[in-house]
Every structure is written in structure tokens, then in C-alpha cells.
Design a protein around this motif. Structure first.
Motif, short mmCIF file in Angstrom:
data_model
loop_
_atom_site.label_atom_id
_atom_site.label_comp_id
_atom_site.label_asym_id
_atom_site.label_seq_id
_atom_site.Cartn_x
_atom_site.Cartn_y
_atom_site.Cartn_z
N ARG A 96 -4.42 16.44 0.99
CA ARG A 96 -5.19 17.33 1.86
C ARG A 96 -6.33 17.98 1.10
N LEU A 98 -7.89 16.72 -1.45
CA LEU A 98 -8.90 15.68 -1.69
C LEU A 98 -9.74 15.45 -0.42
N ALA A 99 -9.07 15.28 0.71
CA ALA A 99 -9.76 14.94 1.95
C ALA A 99 -10.68 16.07 2.41
N THR A 100 -10.29 17.30 2.12
CA THR A 100 -11.11 18.42 2.57
C THR A 100 -12.12 18.85 1.50
N GLY A 101 -12.10 18.16 0.35
CA GLY A 101 -13.14 18.41 -0.65
C GLY A 101 -12.83 19.49 -1.66
N THR A 102 -11.57 19.96 -1.71
CA THR A 102 -11.24 20.99 -2.69
C THR A 102 -10.47 20.42 -3.88
N ASN A 104 -9.65 16.76 -6.53
CA ASN A 104 -10.38 15.63 -7.13
C ASN A 104 -9.62 14.30 -7.04
N GLY A 115 -11.27 10.27 -0.85
CA GLY A 115 -12.22 11.28 -1.30
C GLY A 115 -13.59 11.06 -0.67
N ARG A 118 -15.08 13.27 2.47
CA ARG A 118 -15.71 14.58 2.51
C ARG A 118 -17.14 14.49 3.04
N PRO A 121 -16.88 14.98 7.66
CA PRO A 121 -15.90 16.02 7.97
C PRO A 121 -15.16 15.77 9.29
N VAL A 124 -11.90 13.77 8.78
CA VAL A 124 -10.86 14.24 7.86
C VAL A 124 -9.50 14.30 8.57
N THR A 128 -5.68 12.99 7.68
CA THR A 128 -4.60 13.92 7.33
C THR A 128 -3.51 13.98 8.39
#
Ligand code: ZN
Length: 148
Positions: A96, A98-102, A104, A115, A118, A121, A124, A128
Motif C-alpha cells: 500500500r 508503494l502504490a500510494t507513493g510513500t 520504495n 510502483g 503512482r 492515482p 491505485v 490495492t
């Protein structure tokens, strides 16, 4: 791996897993199951899990949806089979993030290709959904999980 290589790998994996989804069936002896729905895209998924001694011994899914949701479900089942519930929870959190960009993507193996999401959006939740549904199944939650 540079961005172009990652994009190619992403494309390849999504196409492959969408065309030939792994573990796409109903599981006869599931100890846990849950359904998920992503109204944003129309993705529906059912996850069946067979847990013994806190280990995911077998897992499968059924459903219909876009290529990303199906590929994500297929890759998820491959990734969590044989893992403990604690390990599954860690994978789920990492995915989650990774998919939301927080996050790596460290420790995610093939799942790291998501990855690339991102940049999209709106998609996503397609990726998930199955992870939310898996978590609900393992928590014995009943009813349908919705991303909205
Ligand atoms: Zn979708």
C-alpha cells in the motif's frame, strides 16, 4: 533498474497475469474468505484463504475487473502463499505504501512493479483492492469491503 525498464516489466507482468491469472479459482477448503468491490472502476474480487497454524497454506481468488486489478490479485496470491499472517500483514503495508507513493518497494519482489502506479492515482485502488480484501478475510470480517 531505470524507469523505462521498470515500465516495460510492469507492462509485461500486467499483461501476463491478466491473461493467465495464477490461483484463479474457488478454494474448496477455505478457512477465510472475503469479497471486495472498487466502485470507482467496477472491480470485484473474492479471496479464499486456507490458513493453518497462522501460515497461509493456500490462497485463490475469483472476480472480474480491469487488467490491473486482476494482475494485482494474481501476483498477490503468488506472493503470500506459504507466509505467516504477520509476514502477510507486512507485505500488505509495504504494498500500500508503494502504490500510494510513500514507500520504495523494498522487499516486495515482483510486486515492486506497481510502483509505476503512482503516476496513475486513479488506478491505485484497482491494485490495492485485493490487499484490502485479503486483510478483511484474515481478520474474519464479513460483508463486502469497498474502497470508497
Ligand atoms: Zn480497476
Amino acid at each position: 533498474m531505470n524507469d523505462i525498464e521498470l515500465a516495460d516489466l510492469y507492462q509485461e507482468l500486467i499483461v501476463d497475469h491478466n491473461r493467465r491469472p495464477r490461483n484463479f479459482r474457488r478454494l474448496g477448503k477455505a478457512t477465510h474468505k472475503a469479497e471486495g468491490f472498487n466502485p470507482l472502476c467496477g472491480d470485484k474480487v473474492k479471496v479464499y484463504v486456507d490458513v493453518e497454524n497462522d501460515i497461509v497454506r493456500d490462497i485463490s481468488f475469483e472476480g472480474e475487473g480491469c487488467a490491473i486489478s486482476k494482475a494485482s490479485a494474481s501476483l498477490m496470491t503468488e506472493s503470500v502463499k506459504g507466509k505467516s499472517k504477520v509476514e502477510v500483514e507486512q507485505l500488505s503495508s509495504r504494498f500500500r505504501a508503494l502504490a500510494t507513493g510513500t514507500g520504495n518497494g523494498a522487499g516486495l519482489g515482483k510486486l515492486a512493479v506497481f510502483g509505476g502506479l503512482r503516476a496513475f492515482p486513479a488506478r491505485v485502488k484497482c491494485a490495492t483492492l485485493v490487499w484490502h480484501t485479503l486483510r478483511a478475510a484474515l481478520e474474519h470480517a464479513s460483508g463486502v469491503v469497498r474502497t470508497e
